[in-house]
Write a protein that holds these residues in place. Structure first.
Motif, mmCIF file in Angstrom:
data_model
loop_
_atom_site.group_PDB
_atom_site.id
_atom_site.type_symbol
_atom_site.label_atom_id
_atom_site.label_comp_id
_atom_site.label_asym_id
_atom_site.label_seq_id
_atom_site.Cartn_x
_atom_site.Cartn_y
_atom_site.Cartn_z
ATOM 1 N N SER A 293 0.847 -1.192 0.000
ATOM 2 C CA SER A 293 0.000 0.000 0.000
ATOM 3 C C SER A 293 0.880 1.239 0.000
ATOM 4 O O SER A 293 1.848 1.320 0.747
ATOM 5 C CB SER A 293 -0.883 0.008 1.252
ATOM 6 N N VAL B 182 -0.134 4.095 0.911
ATOM 7 C CA VAL B 182 -0.541 4.951 2.017
ATOM 8 C C VAL B 182 0.108 4.491 3.312
ATOM 9 O O VAL B 182 0.803 5.237 3.978
ATOM 10 C CB VAL B 182 -2.078 4.960 2.165
ATOM 11 N N SER B 183 -0.085 3.241 3.660
ATOM 12 C CA SER B 183 0.400 2.766 4.959
ATOM 13 C C SER B 183 1.749 2.082 4.856
ATOM 14 O O SER B 183 2.422 1.899 5.854
ATOM 15 C CB SER B 183 -0.608 1.795 5.565
ATOM 16 N N GLY B 184 2.163 1.693 3.644
ATOM 17 C CA GLY B 184 3.382 0.910 3.504
ATOM 18 C C GLY B 184 3.159 -0.566 3.763
ATOM 19 O O GLY B 184 4.001 -1.392 3.465
ATOM 20 N N GLY B 185 2.006 -0.899 4.337
ATOM 21 C CA GLY B 185 1.706 -2.306 4.632
ATOM 22 C C GLY B 185 1.257 -3.047 3.390
ATOM 23 O O GLY B 185 1.093 -2.468 2.318
#
Lengths: 430, 318
Positions: free
Chosen positions: B95, B97-100
């Motif tokens: 992602s 946005v979150s890096g996850g």
């Protein structure tokens, strides 16, 4: 259900050409869902169940033929016999103490109900057309479209409860209350599994296996596999399997040999959570710092051991963990503890999050910890549990090695995520 | 024996926990991890001079059934060859946005209890769009020294699937029966990458047309081929074509040479420099060090080249 009944009538008539009105009548039984039930102030669930029961009984044109109501304490444990009796009494009061069954449809002619029904029907038709456009419901299941819609809906619901947009009495509003006397008593108002039940079941299975004719069993299973392979009816060989006292495990195992095992779409990919703000940002920062310290972004394996199919919890946790910055490995439900542990070991995960609603959390926790120990990974990989877990079992789970336990009263997703990140931070510091 | 040496010993036996921890070491982006990697490779190369490993790339559009296909193929290959070992690395996007990330490719893999010959690892692409992750090359350097075959599974969604060409000995592009739009998509460059085409879900009715469309567009899209590349038609549902495709993979494994991926180092070194040091790093590499190939051969190996590179950049800036 009014909308559903009318749609059923229209589709069976127009699409499937059922001419006789009698055969188009939709007769259904309903198992009222327990999604809205809360662990906090559980006595409130009695009213929720009553309102849900009225929803499927009030209107004669859309009345369920059979209902099965949940029990007030289903967010705490499996129901006890008394809890089930209480729910049954509600149905009996509806049926025998009211005159509900004596009148024609109560909503006939209501402008509000009519417009609501029409609106629902229009939305449902639109959805049905969309699915038909995909080639029907089977492609929609295989592509994960249906599952994604379910997970999205649940993620939106949880986000709305977390932000306070959706009110759940006793959970995110009017949370102060007097202690519930229903939770008193020796058992604390919950059902505890009788440990001898599993033993009895295994003994009975072993007895059956010892008593039956093994040659007949083998022949029955071979006939079943042959039918599965050549596409002929499996009903006759299945009946012979039952008569030969083939176990359900052997029966399903034979079919697995032929067909393989179906792993459905998980529906979690591409999901967004409607949560943002300072706490989410702060947590993402903490995860970035933790990643620098660990040398990798923290990895969580979300797993649901066992056969129970209630997947909402695991899915929302998987979506939330990605939302705050975890790398998430989620392979769907109905996995064995072995599979979950092997995933965690191969992925070198930092934490396993296991979801259990079947009441067998103690046994499953023990199996997971034992397998981790066999891999020499019990120290390295933290285990947390979530689900319908009575408070009385928290200490037992801790003794087995489970580091955190979350229950339906932990409904704030960001609280859960902070707690898991906190655990990993303290592990990294140790 | 140091803890690391013991870990390498156990990893040689394909003990899952040990292999997994070594992979983490090869994914680790902290500078101190480089020294440990040097040690691990030293140990592995000391006793594996004649090792051979094939790196196979499997890429394809989302929904083409790559993961199910990989699961079916690995099952067949392991059943056919008792002494074969396979590692699968599946890369999924992160992602922005979150890096996850959600790493879901495991879902399609069959679970075989206690089977050391098959290892599966998920990897997030992190900042890289859809193709390989920043540490995919590093992980391949490790796994190629432990397994006979490394399969890299990537999502091909645009330009980035071309990356796989730099890592794999042979690239398989998995397609599902195509609609009109997807024929356009094919023209956009993806068709030039693979060595082998796999038209999956061949039990679907539109598959026959797709096969002929694909076949006839080859000469136009790939004027560089002497022979048109093979197109395998497979179906995980009926099992059709799987044996032939598994045969292709096994032949590639049989003809593999070496396992150190040395010839691939310059490309991935350039990428690493760009990731870690950006344009400044790239300028130092090209202008002052004569490019990746020259710099790598001047240094004592890939890892030491990484270790020293920071000093080179700082020296250049001071």
């Amino acid at each position: 259900m009014r909308a559903f009944g009318e749609l059923w009538d229209e589709y069976t008539r127009d699409r499937f050409g059922v001419k006789d009105e009698k055969y188009r009548r939709f007769r259904y039984g309903v198992q009222v869902n327990s999604l809205g039930l809360t662990e906090s102030q559980p006595e409130n669930n009695a009213w929720r169940i009553l309102i849900e029961a009225l929803g499927v009984t009030l209107s004669r044109d859309a009345r369920a033929r059979a209902i099965q109501l949940p029990a007030w304490n289903e967010a705490l444990s499996l129901p006890r016999p008394w809890d089930q009796q209480w729910s049954l009494r509600l149905q009996q009061i509806l049926a025998y103490e009211t005159d509900l069954l004596e009148y024609p449809d109560l909503f006939e002619g209501s402008v509000v109900v009519r417009s609501k029904v029409d609106e629902l029907k229009a939305q449902a038709r639109e959805e049905i057309e969309k699915i038909l456009g995909m080639g029907g419901v089977i492609p929609a299941i295989e592509s994960g479209y249906l599952k994604s819609a379910l997970v999205r809906s649940m993620s939106e619901r949880m986000s709305a409860i977390n932000t306070g947009e959706q009110i759940v009495v006793g959970l995110n509003k009017w949370t102060d209350g007097l202690p519930s006397p229903l939770l008193g008593g020796e058992d604390g108002g919950i059902f505890t599994l009788d440990e001898s039940a599993a033993r009895d079941a295994i003994e009975s299975l072993e007895r059956t296996r010892a008593d039956r004719d093994p040659q007949r069993v083998e022949a029955a299973l071979e006939a079943l596999k042959a039918a599965a392979r050549d596409g002929s009816s499996m009903m006759e060989p299945s009946i012979e399997c039952a008569l030969a006292r083939v176990t359900t495990g052997e029966w399903a195992g034979a079919l697995r040999e032929v067909f393989g095992e179906y792993r459905p779409a998980t529906g979690v990919e591409g999901q967004q959570l409607g949560l943002s703000g300072d706490r989410v940002d702060a947590l993402r920062d903490r995860i970035a710092k933790l990643a620098d310290r660990l040398g990798h972004r923290p990895r969580i394996v979300v797993g649901k051991p066992g056969l129970d199919g209630h997947s909402n919890g695991a899915e929302v946790i998987a979506v939330s963990a990605r939302h705050v910055g975890f790398d998430v490995i989620y392979s769907g439900i109905r996995l064995s503890p072995d599979e979950i542990v092997q995933s965690a070991v191969e992925e070198d995960a930092d934490v396993i999050g296991a979801s259990v609603l079947s009441g067998s959390h103690l046994e499953l926790a023990q199996q997971i910890m034992d397998r981790l120990a066999e891999y020499g990974a019990a120290e390295r990989i933290a285990v947390v549990f979530g689900g319908i877990i009575p408070k009385g079992d928290f200490d037992k789970l801790a003794a087995i090695g489970v580091r955190r336990v979350f229950t339906p009263s932990d409904y704030e997703l960001i609280d859960i995520m902070e707690s898991i990140v906190g655990l990993l931070e303290s592990n990294a510091a140790a | 024996m140091s803890e690391l040496d013991a870990l390498v010993e156990r990893a040689r036996t394909l003990d899952k926990g040990s292999v997994a921890r070594l992979i983490s070491l090869f994914e680790d982006r902290r500078p101190e991890a480089v020294r440990d990697r040097v040690r691990v490779l030293e140990l592995l190369d000391a006793e594996g001079a004649d090792r051979r490993c094939a790196v196979l790339g499997i890429t394809g559009t989302p929904g083409s059934g790559k993961s199910t296909l990989v699961s079916a193929l690995t099952g067949r290959m392991l059943a056919e060859r008792d002494d074969l070992s396979i590692a699968v690395v599946a890369v999924d996007p992160s992602s922005h946005v979150s890096g996850g990330s959600l790493l879901g490719d495991r879902t399609r893999m069959r679970f075989v209890p206690d089977e050391r010959r098959l290892f599966f690892r998920s990897q997030a692409s992190e900042t890289d769009l859809g193709g390989l992750g920043p540490s995919s090359f590093q992980v391949c350097r490790l796994l190629s020294r432990l397994f006979d075959c490394v399969i890299i599974e990537t999502v091909g969604i645009g330009q980035s699937e071309a990356d796989i060409r730099h890592l794999a000995d042979r690239v398989y592009l998995v397609l599902q029966p195509l609609g009109g739009d997807e024929v356009q998509f094919l023209k956009a460059g993806i068709i030039e990458v693979p060595h082998v085409f796999v038209l999956n879900k061949s039990d679907e009715p539109s598959s026959e047309t797709s096969y002929h469309q694909l076949r006839s567009s080859m000469w136009l899209a790939r004027p560089f081929d002497d022979e048109p590349p093979p197109i395998h038609r497979t179906s995980a549902t009926t099992g059709a074509g799987l044996e032939e495709l598994a045969g292709d993979l096994l032949t590639t494994i049989d003809s593999a040479t070496g396992c150190s991926l040395t010839e691939r180092e310059p490309y991935f070194f350039e990428r690493w420099v760009d990731d870690e040091w950006g344009r400044v790093g790239t300028r130092v590499l090209v202008d002052e060090l004569g490019g990746a190939a020259a710099y790598l051969s001047a240094c004592d190996g890939y890892d030491r080249a990484q270790l020293d590179f920071g000093d080179r950049v700082r020296a250049s800036l001071s």
